[in-house]
Design a protein around this motif. Structure first.
Motif, PDB file in Angstrom:
ATOM      1  N   LYS A 159      48.622  51.242  28.295  1.00  0.00           N
ATOM      2  CA  LYS A 159      50.625  51.948  28.257  1.00  0.00           C
ATOM      3  C   LYS A 159      51.414  51.335  27.145  1.00  0.00           C
ATOM      4  O   LYS A 159      52.059  51.448  26.684  1.00  0.00           O
ATOM      5  N   LYS A 160      51.694  50.027  27.738  1.00  0.00           N
ATOM      6  CA  LYS A 160      52.251  49.613  27.073  1.00  0.00           C
ATOM      7  C   LYS A 160      52.000  49.496  25.898  1.00  0.00           C
ATOM      8  O   LYS A 160      53.781  49.289  24.820  1.00  0.00           O
ATOM      9  N   LEU A 161      51.108  48.924  25.254  1.00  0.00           N
ATOM     10  CA  LEU A 161      51.116  49.027  23.899  1.00  0.00           C
ATOM     11  C   LEU A 161      51.685  50.308  22.978  1.00  0.00           C
ATOM     12  O   LEU A 161      52.467  50.391  21.774  1.00  0.00           O
ATOM     13  N   TYR A 162      51.714  51.831  23.515  1.00  0.00           N
ATOM     14  CA  TYR A 162      51.763  52.737  23.641  1.00  0.00           C
ATOM     15  C   TYR A 162      52.997  52.949  23.006  1.00  0.00           C
ATOM     16  O   TYR A 162      53.488  53.386  22.172  1.00  0.00           O
ATOM     17  N   HIS A 163      54.344  52.176  24.277  1.00  0.00           N
ATOM     18  CA  HIS A 163      55.332  52.202  23.733  1.00  0.00           C
ATOM     19  C   HIS A 163      56.099  51.007  23.231  1.00  0.00           C
ATOM     20  O   HIS A 163      57.731  51.033  23.011  1.00  0.00           O
ATOM     21  N   GLN A 164      55.105  50.288  22.596  1.00  0.00           N
ATOM     22  CA  GLN A 164      55.833  48.447  22.515  1.00  0.00           C
ATOM     23  C   GLN A 164      55.773  49.374  20.865  1.00  0.00           C
ATOM     24  O   GLN A 164      55.549  50.144  20.132  1.00  0.00           O
ATOM     25  N   ARG A 165      57.342  48.667  20.475  1.00  0.00           N
ATOM     26  CA  ARG A 165      57.625  48.765  18.924  1.00  0.00           C
ATOM     27  C   ARG A 165      57.129  48.108  17.947  1.00  0.00           C
ATOM     28  O   ARG A 165      57.190  46.986  18.771  1.00  0.00           O
ATOM     29  N   PHE A 166      56.208  48.099  17.064  1.00  0.00           N
ATOM     30  CA  PHE A 166      55.739  47.298  15.995  1.00  0.00           C
ATOM     31  C   PHE A 166      56.630  47.573  14.867  1.00  0.00           C
ATOM     32  O   PHE A 166      57.501  48.251  14.409  1.00  0.00           O
ATOM     33  N   GLY A 167      55.673  46.248  13.596  1.00  0.00           N
ATOM     34  CA  GLY A 167      56.159  46.448  12.156  1.00  0.00           C
ATOM     35  C   GLY A 167      58.221  46.015  12.393  1.00  0.00           C
ATOM     36  O   GLY A 167      58.946  46.203  13.169  1.00  0.00           O
ATOM     37  N   GLN A 168      58.085  46.365  11.024  1.00  0.00           N
ATOM     38  CA  GLN A 168      59.255  46.122  10.578  1.00  0.00           C
ATOM     39  C   GLN A 168      60.263  47.209  10.954  1.00  0.00           C
ATOM     40  O   GLN A 168      61.394  47.113  11.366  1.00  0.00           O
TER      41      GLN A 168
END
Ligand code: HEC
Ligand code: HEC
Length: 257
Positions: A159-168
């Motif tokens: 769930k945390k990964l799903y809400h985590q902001r990724f990349g530039q």
């Protein structure tokens, strides 16, 4: 210029105010977003091009390995003795490995430990073929992934990964599949990012795509670094993403663009 305006568009998407999408969440299959023609193709086994992969998986399921062992030895002809409702519960917590295992992991446990073969590589052609066949057998079963008990920390990590902001561009899965659901992006309407049709047949590439590959495609689409198929990150994400679809029916092989 096209690149630039696209970047600005992503940023606007990423930073726009959070909507109350997560409250009162009702799962909706990606198939609800298909055109009538594609839906018909999906539901007709003679027209559905994903059926070739189902047939390939079926042949592997009935094929003898070097020692003469077959999946059918334990699971019956055409998988008649398989527990289909159990297939709709994956990923499940495995007490031996102290982690959730996906359906592909389960196939490898049988393949390696019960048939004494070298493990298959995650997401390899054979694996995706077997997974497509197994999910096809379980078509119509209701997704029921457990999220409490020992699987809980893995669910929370997903769930945390799903809400985590990724990349530039600092985007998350949540931005597209919850906040901006229903919006049109490059000719595709954003759905909930459900996994109940996987592996799916993609008309754009003429091939079957696994769930972890789809995760990688989504990450790459907003220029974030993908994880590896079968990685802890993707398995945790699969636990969370699939449990968001609890109550939906398995629709493998679904058709997508
Ligand atoms: C020697 C017997 C044996 C063989 C051969 C075998 N399995 Fe299994 N399989 C099992 C047992 C026992 C379980 C269930 C128990 C468990 O939870 O581990 C199981 C569970 C499963 C499940 C979960 C659904 C269910 O009914 O519980 C799937 C899917 C599966 N096997 C696929 C395969 C595939 C694909 C092959 C061939 C590559 C295969 N198995 C070969 C014994 C076998
Ligand atoms: C920039 C927007 C965007 C982001 C961010 C994004 N996706 Fe997607 N996703 C799409 C588009 C576009 C599709 C294809 C059209 C569709 O099925 O909505 C898609 C499809 C999917 C599907 C397949 C749904 C189906 O029914 O076939 C899954 C699963 C998925 N995404 C999961 C994720 C996950 C997990 C993340 C975060 C790692 C993520 N997506 C991030 C845009 C995005």
């Amino acid at each position: 210029m096209k690149e630039l305006s696209q970047g600005v568009f992503w940023l606007l998407l990423a930073w726009s105010a959070a909507s109350p999408a997560e409250q009162n969440f009702t799962p909706v299959s990606g198939s609800a977003f298909l055109s009538g023609q594609m839906r018909e193709m999906q539901e007709d086994d003679f027209a559905n091009p994903g059926m070739d992969v189902v047939d390939y998986g079926r042949s592997l399921f009935h094929k003898a390995d070097e020692e003469g062992h077959r999946c059918t030895d334990c699971h019956g002809e055409d998988g008649r003795k398989l527990n289909l409702q159990h297939i709709a519960a994956y990923p499940v917590y495995d007490p031996g490995q102290e982690r959730p295992i996906t359906l592909q992991d389960q196939v490898n446990i049988c393949w390696e430990e019960r048939m004494d073969n070298f493990p298959l590589v995650y997401d390899c052609r054979e694996m995706v073929g077997l997974e497509t066949y197994l999910k096809y057998l379980a078509r119509g079963q209701t997704i029921a992934v457990k999220t409490d008990g020992p699987v809980r920390p893995f669910y929370e990590a997903g769930k945390k990964l799903y809400h985590q902001r990724f990349g530039q561009l600092e985007m998350s899965c949540y931005h597209c599949h919850d906040q901006h659901r229903g919006a049109w992006l490059r000719g595709q309407q954003l759905n909930q990012g459900q996994s109940n049709g996987f592996p799916v047949y993609r008309l754009s590439t003429s091939r079957v795509t696994s769930l972890h590959r789809r995760f990688s495609e989504c990450l790459a689409s907003f220029r974030a670094e993908p994880f590896l198929p079968g990685s802890d990150e993707y398995i945790n994400l699969e636990v969370y993403v699939t449990s968001r679809g609890n109550g939906l029916k398995i629709e493998t092989p679904a058709i997508r663009d």
